[in-house]
Design a protein around this motif. Structure first.
Motif, PDB file in Angstrom:
ATOM      1  N   ALA A 126       2.845  10.839   8.218  1.00  0.00           N
ATOM      2  CA  ALA A 126       2.154  10.931   6.921  1.00  0.00           C
ATOM      3  C   ALA A 126       1.913   9.536   6.355  1.00  0.00           C
ATOM      4  O   ALA A 126       0.879   9.278   5.730  1.00  0.00           O
ATOM      5  CB  ALA A 126       2.972  11.773   5.948  1.00  0.00           C
ATOM      6  N   ASP A 127       2.848   8.611   6.573  1.00  0.00           N
ATOM      7  CA  ASP A 127       2.668   7.244   6.089  1.00  0.00           C
ATOM      8  C   ASP A 127       1.512   6.562   6.812  1.00  0.00           C
ATOM      9  O   ASP A 127       0.751   5.813   6.207  1.00  0.00           O
ATOM     10  CB  ASP A 127       3.954   6.426   6.263  1.00  0.00           C
ATOM     11  CG  ASP A 127       5.048   6.884   5.309  1.00  0.00           C
ATOM     12  OD1 ASP A 127       4.706   7.250   4.156  1.00  0.00           O
ATOM     13  OD2 ASP A 127       6.220   6.894   5.712  1.00  0.00           O
TER      14      ASP A 127
ATOM     15  N   LEU B  45       0.824  -1.211   0.000  1.00  0.00           N
ATOM     16  CA  LEU B  45       0.000   0.000   0.000  1.00  0.00           C
ATOM     17  C   LEU B  45       0.857   1.260   0.000  1.00  0.00           C
ATOM     18  O   LEU B  45       0.650   2.175  -0.792  1.00  0.00           O
ATOM     19  CB  LEU B  45      -0.906   0.041   1.237  1.00  0.00           C
ATOM     20  CG  LEU B  45      -2.005  -0.983   1.357  1.00  0.00           C
ATOM     21  CD1 LEU B  45      -2.753  -0.791   2.674  1.00  0.00           C
ATOM     22  CD2 LEU B  45      -2.965  -0.890   0.196  1.00  0.00           C
ATOM     23  N   VAL B  46       1.786   1.296   0.947  1.00  0.00           N
ATOM     24  CA  VAL B  46       2.642   2.462   1.150  1.00  0.00           C
ATOM     25  C   VAL B  46       4.034   1.945   1.490  1.00  0.00           C
ATOM     26  O   VAL B  46       4.212   1.338   2.542  1.00  0.00           O
ATOM     27  CB  VAL B  46       2.132   3.319   2.338  1.00  0.00           C
ATOM     28  CG1 VAL B  46       3.013   4.523   2.554  1.00  0.00           C
ATOM     29  CG2 VAL B  46       0.689   3.728   2.135  1.00  0.00           C
TER      30      VAL B  46
ATOM     31  N   PHE C  34     -14.666   1.260   1.753  1.00  0.00           N
ATOM     32  CA  PHE C  34     -15.690   1.974   0.987  1.00  0.00           C
ATOM     33  C   PHE C  34     -15.960   1.283  -0.353  1.00  0.00           C
ATOM     34  O   PHE C  34     -17.118   1.106  -0.745  1.00  0.00           O
ATOM     35  CB  PHE C  34     -15.273   3.430   0.742  1.00  0.00           C
ATOM     36  CG  PHE C  34     -16.203   4.139  -0.191  1.00  0.00           C
ATOM     37  CD1 PHE C  34     -17.424   4.608   0.262  1.00  0.00           C
ATOM     38  CD2 PHE C  34     -15.877   4.315  -1.532  1.00  0.00           C
ATOM     39  CE1 PHE C  34     -18.309   5.240  -0.608  1.00  0.00           C
ATOM     40  CE2 PHE C  34     -16.747   4.937  -2.396  1.00  0.00           C
ATOM     41  CZ  PHE C  34     -17.967   5.406  -1.937  1.00  0.00           C
ATOM     42  N   ILE C  35     -14.916   0.908  -1.046  1.00  0.00           N
ATOM     43  CA  ILE C  35     -15.085   0.247  -2.353  1.00  0.00           C
ATOM     44  C   ILE C  35     -15.849  -1.056  -2.192  1.00  0.00           C
ATOM     45  O   ILE C  35     -16.744  -1.373  -2.982  1.00  0.00           O
ATOM     46  CB  ILE C  35     -13.714   0.041  -3.033  1.00  0.00           C
ATOM     47  CG1 ILE C  35     -13.179   1.404  -3.492  1.00  0.00           C
ATOM     48  CG2 ILE C  35     -13.811  -0.938  -4.193  1.00  0.00           C
ATOM     49  CD1 ILE C  35     -11.722   1.383  -3.904  1.00  0.00           C
TER      50      ILE C  35
ATOM     51  N   ARG D  25      -5.936   5.938   5.111  1.00  0.00           N
ATOM     52  CA  ARG D  25      -6.741   6.313   3.948  1.00  0.00           C
ATOM     53  C   ARG D  25      -6.975   5.109   3.053  1.00  0.00           C
ATOM     54  O   ARG D  25      -8.088   4.870   2.591  1.00  0.00           O
ATOM     55  CB  ARG D  25      -6.059   7.428   3.154  1.00  0.00           C
ATOM     56  CG  ARG D  25      -6.966   7.976   2.042  1.00  0.00           C
ATOM     57  CD  ARG D  25      -6.254   8.909   1.101  1.00  0.00           C
ATOM     58  NE  ARG D  25      -5.635   8.082   0.084  1.00  0.00           N
ATOM     59  CZ  ARG D  25      -4.403   8.211  -0.360  1.00  0.00           C
ATOM     60  NH1 ARG D  25      -3.611   9.132   0.120  1.00  0.00           N
ATOM     61  NH2 ARG D  25      -3.931   7.418  -1.295  1.00  0.00           N
ATOM     62  N   ARG D  26      -5.948   4.303   2.825  1.00  0.00           N
ATOM     63  CA  ARG D  26      -6.092   3.134   1.955  1.00  0.00           C
ATOM     64  C   ARG D  26      -7.041   2.112   2.568  1.00  0.00           C
ATOM     65  O   ARG D  26      -7.832   1.477   1.872  1.00  0.00           O
ATOM     66  CB  ARG D  26      -4.724   2.502   1.660  1.00  0.00           C
ATOM     67  CG  ARG D  26      -3.788   3.389   0.865  1.00  0.00           C
ATOM     68  CD  ARG D  26      -4.248   3.667  -0.565  1.00  0.00           C
ATOM     69  NE  ARG D  26      -4.276   2.508  -1.399  1.00  0.00           N
ATOM     70  CZ  ARG D  26      -3.293   2.101  -2.184  1.00  0.00           C
ATOM     71  NH1 ARG D  26      -2.167   2.782  -2.238  1.00  0.00           N
ATOM     72  NH2 ARG D  26      -3.428   1.016  -2.915  1.00  0.00           N
ATOM     73  N   ALA D  27      -6.971   1.944   3.890  1.00  0.00           N
ATOM     74  CA  ALA D  27      -7.908   1.031   4.562  1.00  0.00           C
ATOM     75  C   ALA D  27      -9.333   1.535   4.387  1.00  0.00           C
ATOM     76  O   ALA D  27     -10.243   0.765   4.064  1.00  0.00           O
ATOM     77  CB  ALA D  27      -7.560   0.905   6.046  1.00  0.00           C
TER      78      ALA D  27
END
Length: 189
Positions: free
Chosen positions: A117-118, A11-12, A131-132, A124-126
């Motif tokens: 920030a990471d 993801l990051v 949401f998707i 955010r990715r979670a």
């Protein structure tokens, strides 16, 4: 823990220090098959990653349970509406098999957001993944037949056919167990 580090690095990309900082906030939680992870009326305190097992979300309508979501290995899981708002849920979250979750508390996640920030990107990715998943589910009811929903569920997770009770699958795709039997006969005959 190895799987979650690898997943987060996809993801990051994290430095070892960043990865250690984030994973130091995670706690390992284990649930036995059929054990409730979260009860109706309780507030979700964790955003979790499923290392092993599978999870079902359902609402209890008197004598009838309505399954509305499943989560499988290598995915995020949370009663996310409750987690975000810190309000009680109106449904149940249950382990369908022996399940291992790596979880971060709401409080610790807020600290990670402030400090890194990471950490914000992982959060955010979670959130985007959850949401998707919800959006796809809603669209499936608008655009697909029950048979298509059934076929798509197992195209994404083929080993589940042997692991999830058919009554939960029927509820999830929005049909009775008898209608699911007819769908299965059409597909497998």
């Amino acid at each position: 823990m190895k799987e979650i580090r690898e997943y987060f690095n996809k993801l990051v990309p994290l430095t070892a220090t960043e990865s250690d900082h984030f994973t130091s906030k995670l706690i390992r939680r284990e649930f036995k098959k059929n054990e409730l992870i979260l009860c109706c009326g309780k507030t979700e305190q964790y955003l979790s990653f499923v290392e092993k097992g599978m999870v079902r979300f359902y609402s209890d309508k008197g004598e009838k349970e309505i399954t509305f979501s499943f989560t499988f290995e290598n995915s995020f899981v949370s009663a996310y509406d409750s987690f975000l708002m810190q309000n009680p849920v109106g449904y149940y979250v249950q382990a369908l098999a022996d399940t291992v979750l790596w979880s971060i508390s709401h409080t610790d996640l807020q600290k990670v957001y402030r400090e890194s920030a990471d950490g914000q990107q992982i959060g955010r990715r979670a959130a985007e993944e959850l949401f998707i998943k919800k959006s796809k589910r809603e669209m499936s009811f608008l655009r697909q037949s029950a048979q298509e929903r059934y076929e798509n569920l197992f195209a994404e997770n083929p080993v589940l056919l042997q692991k999830i009770p058919l009554k939960y699958i029927a509820s999830y795709i929005g049909v009775t167990p008898q209608a699911l039997s007819r769908i299965r006969r059409r597909i497998y005959s």
